[in-house]
Design a protein around this motif. Structure first.
Motif, mmCIF file in Angstrom:
data_model
loop_
_atom_site.group_PDB
_atom_site.id
_atom_site.type_symbol
_atom_site.label_atom_id
_atom_site.label_comp_id
_atom_site.label_asym_id
_atom_site.label_seq_id
_atom_site.Cartn_x
_atom_site.Cartn_y
_atom_site.Cartn_z
ATOM 1 N N UNK A 1 0.855 -1.186 0.000
ATOM 2 C CA UNK A 1 0.000 0.000 0.000
ATOM 3 C C UNK A 1 0.883 1.226 0.000
ATOM 4 N N UNK A 2 0.475 2.229 -0.760
ATOM 5 C CA UNK A 2 1.228 3.477 -0.842
ATOM 6 C C UNK A 2 0.241 4.626 -0.898
ATOM 7 N N UNK A 3 0.448 5.621 -0.057
ATOM 8 C CA UNK A 3 -0.436 6.776 -0.026
ATOM 9 C C UNK A 3 0.400 8.038 -0.042
ATOM 10 N N UNK A 4 -0.106 9.077 -0.693
ATOM 11 C CA UNK A 4 0.651 10.319 -0.836
ATOM 12 C C UNK A 4 -0.285 11.512 -0.820
ATOM 13 N N UNK A 5 0.261 12.641 -0.394
ATOM 14 C CA UNK A 5 -0.479 13.907 -0.408
ATOM 15 C C UNK A 5 0.451 14.996 -0.901
ATOM 16 N N UNK A 6 -0.067 15.867 -1.759
ATOM 17 C CA UNK A 6 0.698 16.959 -2.338
ATOM 18 C C UNK A 6 -0.035 18.253 -2.013
ATOM 19 N N UNK A 7 0.618 19.150 -1.250
ATOM 20 C CA UNK A 7 -0.005 20.389 -0.794
ATOM 21 C C UNK A 7 0.592 21.570 -1.543
ATOM 22 N N UNK A 8 -0.247 22.287 -2.270
ATOM 23 C CA UNK A 8 0.179 23.486 -2.992
ATOM 24 C C UNK A 8 -0.217 24.690 -2.154
ATOM 25 N N UNK B 1 4.252 29.553 -5.208
ATOM 26 C CA UNK B 1 5.701 29.416 -5.069
ATOM 27 C C UNK B 1 6.118 28.219 -4.221
ATOM 28 N N UNK B 2 5.254 27.773 -3.325
ATOM 29 C CA UNK B 2 5.641 26.754 -2.355
ATOM 30 C C UNK B 2 4.763 25.511 -2.462
ATOM 31 N N UNK B 3 5.421 24.375 -2.358
ATOM 32 C CA UNK B 3 4.727 23.101 -2.432
ATOM 33 C C UNK B 3 5.392 22.107 -1.497
ATOM 34 N N UNK B 4 4.569 21.266 -0.806
ATOM 35 C CA UNK B 4 5.058 20.238 0.106
ATOM 36 C C UNK B 4 4.391 18.913 -0.261
ATOM 37 N N UNK B 5 5.158 17.851 -0.266
ATOM 38 C CA UNK B 5 4.604 16.531 -0.555
ATOM 39 C C UNK B 5 5.113 15.504 0.429
ATOM 40 N N UNK B 6 4.308 14.497 0.686
ATOM 41 C CA UNK B 6 4.714 13.408 1.571
ATOM 42 C C UNK B 6 4.070 12.119 1.080
ATOM 43 N N UNK B 7 4.793 11.013 1.167
ATOM 44 C CA UNK B 7 4.242 9.713 0.786
ATOM 45 C C UNK B 7 4.705 8.663 1.784
ATOM 46 N N UNK B 8 3.824 7.709 2.065
ATOM 47 C CA UNK B 8 4.093 6.589 2.966
ATOM 48 C C UNK B 8 3.792 5.298 2.232
ATOM 49 N N UNK B 9 4.560 4.268 2.490
ATOM 50 C CA UNK B 9 4.291 3.007 1.812
ATOM 51 C C UNK B 9 4.760 1.834 2.664
ATOM 52 N N UNK B 10 4.147 0.693 2.396
ATOM 53 C CA UNK B 10 4.546 -0.561 3.011
ATOM 54 C C UNK B 10 4.389 -1.679 2.002
#
Length: 787
Positions: A300-307, A311-320
C-alpha cells in the motif's frame, strides 16, 4: 566538510538573489473535450534566427509558465495527436485551445500518428499512454521489454544496454525500494497510467555516482478536481497460476492532491536447473533441480501533495510492502567416475524454505520556485527486514538413507536514510545548478546453522553460522552548468563523493574500514539541426561500490555442494564512457564505448576432492565495452506498424583464473521486432519477437535464444473497460544455457529454465466522478523542467 558547506553557501546566495525575468503564464486545453492537455511542449522562439529561448511542459492541469519573456519572440505549442499552435508573445495565454489532428480512413476517424520518441539531452523519451506499441502490454515491466535500449530477464531484472542495472526514478525522483518491492510496484502499473519513459544511459554528475543508468517513469496525472480510480488485474496461467491485482485512487482539490495505491499478488512460479560439472581426469557430476515458489505480496502506498501558493509546495508519501514465500527445492546429484563406468554416489537433496520480507518507506519533499530560481529538499527513509528459515536434507537416492541434515535461521535488517537539497538559477539562456546529498545505510545480518548430530539432536554449527554488519555514509555534492547558443547546447558538471564504510565480520572478529573521496566529471553537448534531426555527445565517469551481499565473507547455498562466498576486501569499480546519439524523426541510433577498472564479479572454483562448486567474489583488472543500438518504426499500411530494434555489443575483459589469464573479445547482437495491427472495431493485435545471439565472457559461452509473444487488446464502454489476452514465450524457447569455454580446465554446462511461457488475461477498469476545473494551481519542479 565545513569547507565544502562554505563553498556551497555563496552559490546558494547567488541563486536566491539572481535577476528575475518577466513571466508568461497560461493554460492549454483540448478544443473538443475542454480537458487539460498534460505535458504539451511550450517553446519560445527568437523571430530573427528561430532559436529556442525557453521550453517547458504543461503540468497536470495544462498550466505552464515561461520565466523569460523576451522581445522579438513568439510561442509555439506542440503535443502528440494535436495540431501545432503558434502565438505572438502579446497574445492571450489564459486559455489556449489545441485542436486534435484527425484523418479519415473509410468510415473510421483516427488521430494522426503520434511522435512517440524524442530526445532529451541525448536520452530517449518514449510515450507510453496512447502508444499503440504498448496497448496490449499487461503492466509496465511488459512495456520495458519493448522499450529501445532496455531488456528484462526471466526473473524481472532490468538492464540498459544489456549490462547496466538502472536506477528507477518516479516523476524525476529516485525511489528507495528493495528489488522485490520495485518489481511488485512496476507490475502494478498498467501502461494507461504512465505518460512516458526516459532512458538515460549516461547520467551526468548531477546524479549519484552509482547511477550508471536511469529510467525515469513519468506517471499520467489526474488533472481534474474530484476523485478518480483505476483497477487492474492480471492472471498468468501455465502449469500453475499467478494473479496480480492493483487499485489506484486519486482525489484532487484546488490546493491538495491525494493518492492511494494498493496491490495484492499471489500464486506459484517454477524454476528448473540442470548442470554437468567435470574436471579433466575426475568424476563426472550431473545436477538436476526443480523449484516451486508459492508467494503472496501485498503493498500500500499513499501520498499527499499540498500546494500552499504559487511558489511553495510540500509533498509526503508513505508506503509498506509485505511478502511471504514458501519455496520447495528438490535436487539430485548423480556422480560417476571419469569414463562413466562406475557409480560413485547418487544423492537427493530437499531444501524447503520459508521467507518473509517487510518494507516500510517514507518520502518527504519541499519545493520553492520564484521566476528563474528553484529550490528543492528531498528526504527518504527505507526499512527492510528479511527473515528466512531453510532445511538442507541430503539422502542416498537408492536407499533413502539420511546422509546429512542442517537448518538455517536468517535475520537481515537494512536501514537507509537520505537527505538531498538542489537549487538552480536561470540566467538568460544559461542554467546554473548545485546540490548536496547525505546518505546513510546500515545492514545487519545474523544467520545461524544447526546440524543434526549422531545423537539425532541439532547442534550449533559455528563453521557456517554468520554474524556480519555493514555501515556506509556518503557525503556528495555537485555543480552543473548549461548554456544554449542557438541550436547548440553545452552541459558540464562536477561531482564529489566521500565514502566512509565499515564491514564487520563479527564471527571472525574482522573489521575492514574505508574512507575515500572521488571526483566525477561529466560533459555533454547537443545540436538540433531542425525539428527532425538531433545529435548529442556525452561523457561521464561513474563509481560502483560493492554491496552487502558481495562483501559478506560467508556461504550462501544454492545446494549442498554449490554456494557463493562474498569478499570483504572488494574494491569499488570505476567506469568512464562516452555516448553518441543521433535522431532522425523516430529513428534513433546511439553508440557507447568505455572502460571499467576493478570490475567486481564472481568466478567458479571446483574442488575435485569434495565435488564442491563455489563462486568467489573478486575484482578483475579491467573490462572494455562498446555497443551500437538503433530503433526505427516502419508504417507498412494504415493498420500495420512495425518497430525494429537492432543492437550490437562488444566486450573485452581481462580475467585471471586458476593461474592463467583469459582476455577474449566477445561480439554479440540482439534483434527485436514489434508488430502492431490496428483492426476494425477497435481491436489491437501485437506480435513481438526477440532474438539474442551467442554471447558470454572470457570463461563462459551463453547459447543463443529467442522468444515470441502474441497479444490482443480491446477497449469497451467509452474506454472505461480495457481487456487484454496474451501468450508470452509461445515456444518455451527462452531458457538460458551456459558452457565453460576451456574444456582442458573444466567441462561445466548449465541450463536455467523459468516458467515464462504463459497465458495472461488482463482487465482494467477506470471510474470516478471528477469534474474539470479551470482554476490554476502551481506546477511541481518536475513539471516545470524543460524537456
Amino acid at each position: 566538510m565545513k569547507i565544502r558547506l562554505w563553498l556551497f553557501l555563496p552559490l546558494l546566495f547567488i541563486f536566491c538573489f539572481g535577476k528575475g525575468q518577466e513571466t508568461i503564464k497560461g493554460k492549454v486545453l483540448d478544443s473538443e473535450t475542454k480537458a487539460a492537455v498534460f505535458q504539451a511542449e511550450v517553446s519560445q522562439f527568437n523571430k530573427s534566427d528561430r532559436r529556442i529561448i525557453e521550453k517547458v511542459l504543461t503540468d497536470s492541469l495544462g498550466v505552464f509558465q515561461l520565466n523569460n519573456r523576451a522581445d522579438n519572440s513568439y510561442i509555439v505549442i506542440q503535443k502528440d495527436g494535436y495540431e501545432n499552435k503558434e502565438l505572438d508573445k502579446t497574445g492571450d495565454f489564459s486559455l489556449i485551445a489545441l485542436k486534435p489532428a484527425v484523418g479519415n480512413i473509410s468510415e473510421v476517424v483516427i488521430r494522426s500518428a503520434a511522435r512517440n520518441i524524442k530526445l532529451n539531452d541525448g536520452n530517449i523519451v518514449m510515450s507510453v499512454s496512447g502508444n499503440k506499441d504498448f496497448k496490449t502490454s499487461a503492466n509496465l515491466l511488459e512495456v520495458l521489454r519493448k522499450t529501445p535500449g532496455v531488456s528484462i530477464d526471466q526473473e524481472g531484472g532490468i538492464f540498459i544496454g544489456g549490462r547496466i542495472t538502472p536506477a528507477i526514478f518516479i516523476d524525476g525522483k529516485p525511489v528507495a525500494m528493495s528489488s522485490q518491492e520495485l518489481q511488485s510496484y512496476l507490475r502494478s502499473l498498467p501502461p494507461e497510467m504512465v505518460e512516458s519513459l526516459e532512458v538515460n544511459a549516461n547520467p551526468s554528475s548531477k546524479y549519484d555516482a552509482e547511477f550508471k543508468g536511469i529510467i525515469d517513469i513519468r506517471l499520467k496525472r489526474n488533472g481534474n478536481l474530484g476523485w478518480k480510480g483505476n483497477y487492474s488485474g492480471n492472471t498468468y496461467a501455465n502449469k500453475f497460476s499467478y494473479r496480480e491485482n492493483s487499485l489506484n485512487l486519486s482525489y484532487n482539490t484546488e490546493k491538495t492532491a491525494y493518492s492511494l495505491q494498493a496491490n495484492y499478488n499471489n500464486g506459484i512460479s517454477t524454476y528448473r536447473y540442470n548442470a554437468l560439472q567435470k574436471l579433466a581426469n575426475t568424476n563426472i557430476m550431473r545436477t538436476n533441480t526443480y523449484q516451486e515458489d508459492e508467494g503472496t505480496v501485498y503493498g500500500i502506498q499513499t501520498a499527499a501533495d499540498f500546494r500552499m501558493n504559487d511558489k511553495n509546495r510540500v509533498g509526503i508519501s508513505l508506503r509498506g510492502n509485505f511478502r511471504q514465500s514458501d519455496r520447495f527445492r528438490l535436487g539430485s546429484l548423480y556422480t560417476t567416475n571419469k569414463d562413466e563406468s562406475q557409480l560413485i554416489f547418487n544423492t537427493q537433496s530437499e531444501n524447503p524454505t520459508e521467507y518473509s520480507q517487510e518494507n516500510y518507506g517514507i518520502t518527504a519533499d519541499y519545493s520553492f520556485q520564484n521566476k528563474g530560481f528553484k529550490l528543492n529538499f528531498l528526504g527518504n527513509y527505507l526499512s527492510v527486514t528479511n527473515k528466512q528459515n531453510d532445511d538442507f536434507i541430503n539422502r542416498d537416492q537408492p536407499t533413502s538413507q539420511l546422509l546429512s541434515y542442517w537448518k538455517s535461521d536468517l535475520l537481515n535488517k537494512i536501514d537507509i536514510q537520505t537527505v538531498q537539497i538542489d537549487a538552480s538559477q536561470k540566467m538568460g539562456n544559461a542554467d546554473l545548478e548545485a546540490g548536496m546529498k547525505y546518505s546513510r545505510s546500515d545492514t545487519d545480518n545474523n544467520i545461524r546453522y544447526d546440524t543434526l548430530s549422531v545423537n539425532n539432536r541439532f547442534v550449533f554449527d559455528p563453521e557456517r553460522s554468520n554474524m556480519f554488519s555493514y555501515k556506509e555514509k556518503i557525503w556528495a555534492g555537485y555543480v552543473s552548468y548549461r548554456q544554449k547558443f542557438g541550436k547548440f547546447q553545452v552541459n558540464a558538471g562536477l561531482r564529489f563523493e566521500n565514502t566512509q564504510s565499515a564491514s564487520d565480520a563479527v564471527t571472525r572478529d574482522s573489521i575492514v574500514s574505508r574512507n575515500y573521496l572521488e571526483w566525477l566529471p561529466s560533459f555533454s553537448t547537443s545540436y538540433a539541426f531542425n525539428k527532425s534531426n538531433e545529435l548529442s555527445l556525452s561523457y561521464s565517469r561513474k563509481m560502483t561500490r560493492p554491496v552487502f551481499s558481495q562483501l559478506n565473507p560467508f556461504r550462501v547455498y544454492f545446494s549442498p555442494l554449490n554456494y557463493w562466498i562474498g569478499n570483504p576486501y572488494l574494491q569499488p569499480s570505476f567506469t568512464s564512457q562516452i555516448k553518441l546519439t543521433y535522431r532522425y524523426k523516430n529513428w534513433v541510433t546511439s553508440f557507447t564505448a568505455g572502460k571499467e577498472k576493478d570490475v567486481m564479479t564472481r568466478y567458479p572454483l571446483y574442488n575435485p576432492k569434495t565435488n564442491v562448486l563455489e563462486y568467489l567474489g573478486t575484482n578483475l583488472p579491467y573490462r572494455k565495452f562498446a555497443s551500437i543500438e538503433t530503433s526505427f518504426p516502419i508504417k507498412l499500411t494504415k493498420w500495420w506498424n512495425i518497430t525494429s530494434q537492432i543492437a550490437g555489443y562488444y566486450n573485452d575483459e581481462f580475467r585471471p583464473y586458476l593461474d592463467e589469464v583469459f582476455a577474449l573479445k566477445v561480439y554479440n547482437y540482439d534483434l527485436r521486432v514489434n508488430q502492431v495491427f490496428s483492426l476494425p472495431k477497435g481491436y489491437t493485435v501485437n506480435l513481438f519477437a526477440n532474438y539474442e545471439s551467442r554471447t558470454g565472457n572470457s570463461l563462459y559461452i551463453i547459447k543463443p535464444r529467442y522468444t515470441v509473444d502474441l497479444s490482443l487488446q480491446k477497449s469497451w464502454f467509452n474506454n472505461t473497460l480495457n481487456t487484454k489476452i496474451s501468450y508470452n514465450n509461445i515456444f518455451d524457447s527462452y531458457d538460458q544455457r551456459l558452457e565453460f569455454r576451456h574444456k582442458q580446465i573444466m567441462d561445466n554446462r548449465l541450463t536455467h529454465w523459468w516458467d515464462s511461457s504463459r497465458l495472461i488475461l488482463s482487465v482494467g477498469y477506470s471510474f470516478g466522478s471528477s469534474k474539470y476545473q479551470t482554476k490554476e494551481i502551481q506546477k511541481t519542479e518536475e513539471e516545470n523542467r524543460a524537456r
